[in-house]
Design a protein around this motif. Sequence first.
Motif, PDB file in Angstrom:
ATOM      1  N   SER A  68      27.723  29.176  36.383  1.00  0.00           N
ATOM      2  CA  SER A  68      26.714  29.609  37.339  1.00  0.00           C
ATOM      3  C   SER A  68      27.237  29.408  38.753  1.00  0.00           C
ATOM      4  CB  SER A  68      25.413  28.798  37.151  1.00  0.00           C
ATOM      5  OG  SER A  68      24.890  28.981  35.861  1.00  0.00           O
ATOM      6  N   PRO A  69      28.186  30.245  39.170  1.00  0.00           N
ATOM      7  CA  PRO A  69      28.838  30.012  40.459  1.00  0.00           C
ATOM      8  C   PRO A  69      27.908  30.101  41.658  1.00  0.00           C
ATOM      9  CG  PRO A  69      29.430  32.170  39.591  1.00  0.00           C
ATOM     10  CD  PRO A  69      28.703  31.451  38.501  1.00  0.00           C
ATOM     11  N   THR A  70      26.799  30.863  41.548  1.00  0.00           N
ATOM     12  CA  THR A  70      25.956  31.069  42.721  1.00  0.00           C
ATOM     13  C   THR A  70      25.329  29.774  43.212  1.00  0.00           C
ATOM     14  OG1 THR A  70      24.148  31.630  41.213  1.00  0.00           O
ATOM     15  CG2 THR A  70      25.425  33.453  42.128  1.00  0.00           C
ATOM     16  N   GLU A  71      25.111  28.804  42.347  1.00  0.00           N
ATOM     17  CA  GLU A  71      24.451  27.570  42.772  1.00  0.00           C
ATOM     18  C   GLU A  71      25.331  26.748  43.706  1.00  0.00           C
ATOM     19  OE1 GLU A  71      24.500  24.108  39.843  1.00  0.00           O
ATOM     20  OE2 GLU A  71      24.827  25.795  38.477  1.00  0.00           O
ATOM     21  N   PHE A  72      26.630  27.066  43.792  1.00  0.00           N
ATOM     22  CA  PHE A  72      27.539  26.267  44.611  1.00  0.00           C
ATOM     23  C   PHE A  72      27.804  26.903  45.980  1.00  0.00           C
ATOM     24  CE2 PHE A  72      28.813  25.520  40.134  1.00  0.00           C
ATOM     25  CZ  PHE A  72      28.368  24.214  40.053  1.00  0.00           C
ATOM     26  N   LYS A  73      27.117  27.990  46.304  1.00  0.00           N
ATOM     27  CA  LYS A  73      27.417  28.704  47.537  1.00  0.00           C
ATOM     28  C   LYS A  73      26.476  28.323  48.677  1.00  0.00           C
ATOM     29  CE  LYS A  73      28.946  32.666  44.807  1.00  0.00           C
ATOM     30  NZ  LYS A  73      28.558  33.992  44.340  1.00  0.00           N
ATOM     31  N   ARG A  74      25.874  27.143  48.573  1.00  0.00           N
ATOM     32  CA  ARG A  74      24.837  26.800  49.542  1.00  0.00           C
ATOM     33  C   ARG A  74      25.368  26.729  50.977  1.00  0.00           C
ATOM     34  NH1 ARG A  74      26.065  22.439  46.329  1.00  0.00           N
ATOM     35  NH2 ARG A  74      26.859  20.555  47.349  1.00  0.00           N
ATOM     36  N   ASP A  75      26.646  26.431  51.150  1.00  0.00           N
ATOM     37  CA  ASP A  75      27.205  26.350  52.496  1.00  0.00           C
ATOM     38  C   ASP A  75      28.187  27.472  52.790  1.00  0.00           C
ATOM     39  OD1 ASP A  75      25.934  23.981  53.579  1.00  0.00           O
ATOM     40  OD2 ASP A  75      26.988  22.885  52.018  1.00  0.00           O
ATOM     41  N   GLY A  76      28.235  28.509  51.931  1.00  0.00           N
ATOM     42  CA  GLY A  76      28.976  29.705  52.248  1.00  0.00           C
ATOM     43  C   GLY A  76      30.465  29.646  52.082  1.00  0.00           C
ATOM     44  N   TYR A  77      30.954  28.885  51.123  1.00  0.00           N
ATOM     45  CA  TYR A  77      32.388  28.797  50.861  1.00  0.00           C
ATOM     46  C   TYR A  77      32.673  29.051  49.379  1.00  0.00           C
ATOM     47  CZ  TYR A  77      32.452  26.220  55.313  1.00  0.00           C
ATOM     48  OH  TYR A  77      32.309  25.839  56.610  1.00  0.00           O
ATOM     49  N   VAL A  78      33.839  29.616  49.113  1.00  0.00           N
ATOM     50  CA  VAL A  78      34.344  29.726  47.746  1.00  0.00           C
ATOM     51  C   VAL A  78      35.818  29.326  47.761  1.00  0.00           C
ATOM     52  CG1 VAL A  78      32.728  31.516  46.985  1.00  0.00           C
ATOM     53  CG2 VAL A  78      34.924  32.177  48.029  1.00  0.00           C
ATOM     54  N   LEU A  79      36.361  29.039  46.580  1.00  0.00           N
ATOM     55  CA  LEU A  79      37.757  28.630  46.445  1.00  0.00           C
ATOM     56  C   LEU A  79      38.568  29.760  45.820  1.00  0.00           C
ATOM     57  CD1 LEU A  79      37.541  24.966  45.066  1.00  0.00           C
ATOM     58  CD2 LEU A  79      38.630  25.679  47.198  1.00  0.00           C
ATOM     59  N   ALA A  80      39.639  30.156  46.505  1.00  0.00           N
ATOM     60  CA  ALA A  80      40.566  31.156  45.971  1.00  0.00           C
ATOM     61  C   ALA A  80      41.916  30.491  45.735  1.00  0.00           C
ATOM     62  CB  ALA A  80      40.710  32.331  46.931  1.00  0.00           C
ATOM     63  N   LEU A  81      42.596  30.912  44.674  1.00  0.00           N
ATOM     64  CA  LEU A  81      43.873  30.324  44.298  1.00  0.00           C
ATOM     65  C   LEU A  81      45.025  31.259  44.619  1.00  0.00           C
ATOM     66  CD1 LEU A  81      45.570  28.123  42.831  1.00  0.00           C
ATOM     67  CD2 LEU A  81      45.172  29.418  40.711  1.00  0.00           C
ATOM     68  N   GLN A  82      45.964  30.793  45.432  1.00  0.00           N
ATOM     69  CA  GLN A  82      47.239  31.496  45.615  1.00  0.00           C
ATOM     70  C   GLN A  82      48.297  30.749  44.811  1.00  0.00           C
ATOM     71  OE1 GLN A  82      48.586  32.136  49.662  1.00  0.00           O
ATOM     72  NE2 GLN A  82      49.925  33.797  49.007  1.00  0.00           N
ATOM     73  N   TRP A  83      49.051  31.503  44.001  1.00  0.00           N
ATOM     74  CA  TRP A  83      50.011  30.888  43.084  1.00  0.00           C
ATOM     75  C   TRP A  83      51.116  31.912  42.826  1.00  0.00           C
ATOM     76  CZ3 TRP A  83      48.655  30.257  37.210  1.00  0.00           C
ATOM     77  CH2 TRP A  83      49.716  29.606  36.545  1.00  0.00           C
ATOM     78  N   THR A  84      52.338  31.454  42.840  1.00  0.00           N
ATOM     79  CA  THR A  84      53.461  32.378  42.666  1.00  0.00           C
ATOM     80  C   THR A  84      53.404  33.106  41.325  1.00  0.00           C
ATOM     81  OG1 THR A  84      54.770  30.473  41.921  1.00  0.00           O
ATOM     82  CG2 THR A  84      55.033  31.155  44.219  1.00  0.00           C
ATOM     83  N   ALA A  85      52.790  32.530  40.315  1.00  0.00           N
ATOM     84  CA  ALA A  85      52.696  33.196  39.013  1.00  0.00           C
ATOM     85  C   ALA A  85      51.795  34.423  39.052  1.00  0.00           C
ATOM     86  CB  ALA A  85      52.175  32.218  37.958  1.00  0.00           C
ATOM     87  N   LEU A  86      50.991  34.544  40.107  1.00  0.00           N
ATOM     88  CA  LEU A  86      50.057  35.658  40.198  1.00  0.00           C
ATOM     89  C   LEU A  86      50.570  36.777  41.096  1.00  0.00           C
ATOM     90  CD1 LEU A  86      46.672  33.696  40.399  1.00  0.00           C
ATOM     91  CD2 LEU A  86      47.903  34.542  38.378  1.00  0.00           C
ATOM     92  N   GLN A  87      51.869  36.741  41.413  1.00  0.00           N
ATOM     93  CA  GLN A  87      52.481  37.859  42.131  1.00  0.00           C
ATOM     94  C   GLN A  87      52.419  39.124  41.267  1.00  0.00           C
ATOM     95  OE1 GLN A  87      53.049  36.078  45.380  1.00  0.00           O
ATOM     96  NE2 GLN A  87      54.773  37.476  45.318  1.00  0.00           N
ATOM     97  N   LYS A  88      52.382  40.254  41.901  1.00  0.00           N
ATOM     98  CA  LYS A  88      52.339  41.518  41.166  1.00  0.00           C
ATOM     99  C   LYS A  88      53.659  41.808  40.454  1.00  0.00           C
ATOM    100  CE  LYS A  88      48.162  42.959  42.215  1.00  0.00           C
ATOM    101  NZ  LYS A  88      47.106  43.169  41.165  1.00  0.00           N
ATOM    102  N   GLU A  89      54.742  41.222  40.960  1.00  0.00           N
ATOM    103  CA  GLU A  89      56.054  41.412  40.362  1.00  0.00           C
ATOM    104  C   GLU A  89      56.531  40.092  39.793  1.00  0.00           C
ATOM    105  OE1 GLU A  89      60.574  42.908  41.669  1.00  0.00           O
ATOM    106  OE2 GLU A  89      58.944  42.805  43.119  1.00  0.00           O
ATOM    107  N   ASP A  90      57.193  40.123  38.626  1.00  0.00           N
ATOM    108  CA  ASP A  90      57.727  38.911  38.008  1.00  0.00           C
ATOM    109  C   ASP A  90      58.907  39.303  37.123  1.00  0.00           C
ATOM    110  OD1 ASP A  90      58.295  36.530  36.797  1.00  0.00           O
ATOM    111  OD2 ASP A  90      56.357  36.284  35.805  1.00  0.00           O
ATOM    112  N   THR A  91      60.098  38.895  37.509  1.00  0.00           N
ATOM    113  CA  THR A  91      61.302  39.253  36.753  1.00  0.00           C
ATOM    114  C   THR A  91      61.892  38.041  36.030  1.00  0.00           C
ATOM    115  OG1 THR A  91      62.681  38.883  38.728  1.00  0.00           O
ATOM    116  CG2 THR A  91      61.865  41.126  38.341  1.00  0.00           C
ATOM    117  N   ALA A  92      61.073  37.015  35.784  1.00  0.00           N
ATOM    118  CA  ALA A  92      61.588  35.787  35.159  1.00  0.00           C
ATOM    119  C   ALA A  92      62.222  36.057  33.801  1.00  0.00           C
ATOM    120  CB  ALA A  92      60.475  34.754  35.035  1.00  0.00           C
ATOM    121  N   VAL A  93      61.629  36.932  33.001  1.00  0.00           N
ATOM    122  CA  VAL A  93      62.184  37.225  31.681  1.00  0.00           C
ATOM    123  C   VAL A  93      63.572  37.835  31.814  1.00  0.00           C
ATOM    124  CG1 VAL A  93      61.903  38.599  29.595  1.00  0.00           C
ATOM    125  CG2 VAL A  93      59.939  37.448  30.583  1.00  0.00           C
ATOM    126  N   ARG A  94      63.751  38.713  32.774  1.00  0.00           N
ATOM    127  CA  ARG A  94      65.084  39.292  33.016  1.00  0.00           C
ATOM    128  C   ARG A  94      66.088  38.183  33.348  1.00  0.00           C
ATOM    129  NH1 ARG A  94      66.796  43.765  37.688  1.00  0.00           N
ATOM    130  NH2 ARG A  94      69.044  43.775  37.204  1.00  0.00           N
TER     131      ARG A  94
END
Length: 815
Positions: A378-404
Amino acid sequence: MSSIKVWLTVIAGIVVLSLAIGAGWIRSSLPTLDGTVTLEGPRAPITIARDPNGVPHISASSESDLFFATGYVHAQDRLWQMEMSRRAGLGRLSEMLGPDTLGIDRYFRTLGFADRAASAWKTLDEGTRTALQTYADGVNAYLKSHKGALPPEFLLVGTKPEPWSPIDTLVWQKMMWLSLSGNMRQELARARLLTTLSADQLHTIYPTYPGDMEPPFPDMDSIYAALPLEKTIAMIGGELPEGIGSNNWVISGERTKSGKPLLANDPHLGLTTPSIWYLLRLHNNTTGANLVGVGFPGSPSIILGRNDKIAWGFTNTAPDVQDFFIEKLVGEDEYLTPEGPAPFIIRNELIKVKGGEDVLLKVRETRHGPVVDDALSSPTEFKRDGYVLALQWTALQKEDTAVRGLLALAHSKNFEAFKAAGRFYFGPEQNMVFADTSGNIGYYAPALVPVRHPENEIMGRLPSPGWLAKYDWQGFIPYDQLPTHFNPEGGLIATANEKIVGEDYPYYMTRDWAQPYRGNRIRHLLEATEKHDLASFTAIQQDITSDMARELAPLVAAATGTDPELKDVAAALAAWDGTMAADRPEPLILYDWLRHYQAALMADDLGDMYGDFKRLRTRLIKSTLFWSDIKRTKIAPAYYEQPPLDRESTMAWCDNIQTDATEETCLSLAVEAMRSTIKGLSAKYGPEWKNWRWGDDHILVQAHRPLSQVPFLKEHFELTTPIGGSTHTINVAGVSQSDSSQNQSTFGPSYRGIFDLSDLDKSLYAHPTGQSGNPLSNHYDDLFPLWRDGVYFKIETKDAVPKDSRHVLKLVPAR
């Protein structure tokens, strides 16, 4: 996944009778290992010979057919494991297991592994795409050709495997990246603690690495108090335990009896049944080339091992590649950026639920990454002060050639090619050690590691304001400036997750290095022997002396030995050499005392929060005793001793803030903690402390997912044993601080490899379970006793089909 216990118990009860009646049919779930199978897919005949340890020796005339056969044998032996892993990463467990896994699915759908894997697939080079597709073809060829029952887990759960796709392999790569990345957990933990503690107190719980400096934290306590930190931590998991990581080391021929390098590696990961690793030998009968090592079922790569020219091993570097950003909401559909308001990117995820209604999950993404709040029930109950948490992480890049990169690395013939392959490796960053038959040794740590702005005083230690540009990543460390060594002076390279760069290194990597106990001990033992061989390397891998215990036990003895009732126990601790043997009482006494003493220090300040911060803070504990008035006998510190923390901040923990009339001291707390230790262990194991044994409490559990949740099935699926070692020994074993599994170990060396570059066929291997994931197989747990007892085996390559092969299967292309 404990919440699925109830329904699994019900299903298991219904199915058990059927299993007993249909035992003959169940045994048909075992794969065909002999004879000839005709298949669509191979270009030429393939031979799969299995040695006495169940290790497949695959011989084929092309790389393509080797990829195909790797997929085939993975499906033969680890089909359920592959199915569980990909469903978890795709956020599709609830289709199979019902509503109880919905929280897990919401989390992984929010991370968007499937979306990122699909975008990475589009940008891969043609050769890597072909390799992944051919591997998937091999998996699917087995699914089509197998005529018997599916492995027992499929029958218990009531599902069937879907065809494998290259996207599934890329998702599995993301899953491993997640398991080896923990900074986001520390960020949230620090932020949560700052809502209760001062910055000085926080630095004693998360101390600065010896020799490092840290900037002060900005004042953001009120913002942190408005965030759903506790809920988010519960969703993504708490801190990774001390000891999760790995060991590797390599020495040049000047330090060996053979005159050629020796290399050792043992990754410390969660121990499950079956193991995360699968041993394999690949032989190209056109070129004569061999590749031997371990890979993940679900991927065509040999991740760790050797070819005919080189050997290599990894440990986790654990750089800071995850940052939580606090995004300030602007209305319902926008968030604030340095340039002004920007709309969220919306991704709708439909989660199908077995036995329940489908769930439509709306995932928002910012310029940094997915909003993790959206995964909460129920994420809406935590928005009382108008903030959310977003995650930046290298694994979420659109490109990933690790297998290569991994595929190229395994075929490298020299260090130049090894490093060139590493340039395609995006992560998770690893300390890669290298040796070749020409006598060279080397080290490289490739990956995407963010560069942070010089004015960024947070430096990834806490969630950062997403609307301020100074906290944005400034690109990545150039690959040619990542840490590397080639034939270093002294002929020795060793890593154990501790700090791997010096003060002159120009880039920030992390502040959360592992304590240097293991690394220092490895280097100490390597230096202590003039000329090494395989025997001395196995002895180091099996070492169970804890330098943490050697440092703390004398202080504990001095702090508690003044009490006449504790004098004998204190004397034993003072004389103890730190060996964490399963048949000794001292490890049990020390760990129980550490637990009681830390609770006395911290629980009054943290209150109910302390239950989430029970991980042992050994530098804090050491420092409280170091600064106390106790008798010391040492003149100079030993190689393993860590510098004490700031005296004033450390000693402030000793007074219980809930007792106004009394000012406690660290020494009084230490004595009381030892009294509680002796009382509790006496009630459990009898009054004679000399008869207590570490192995009575320290039990390794290699759980099965998910059938360890079913009481009357778990003994048939999981593997357990009393075990020595601890989180600070080279031969690592976990020590749980949870009340429900106190002292239990669930991680350790998930594979051991020792490579002799004078003759690579002499190289040694150990594996903690067995090659098969089917409990009906003789190779389900046959390697476990060898691993437990420190016994190794060889995987030789002089014959395409080993003379001691137990089974030989031929895959023949359909015409």
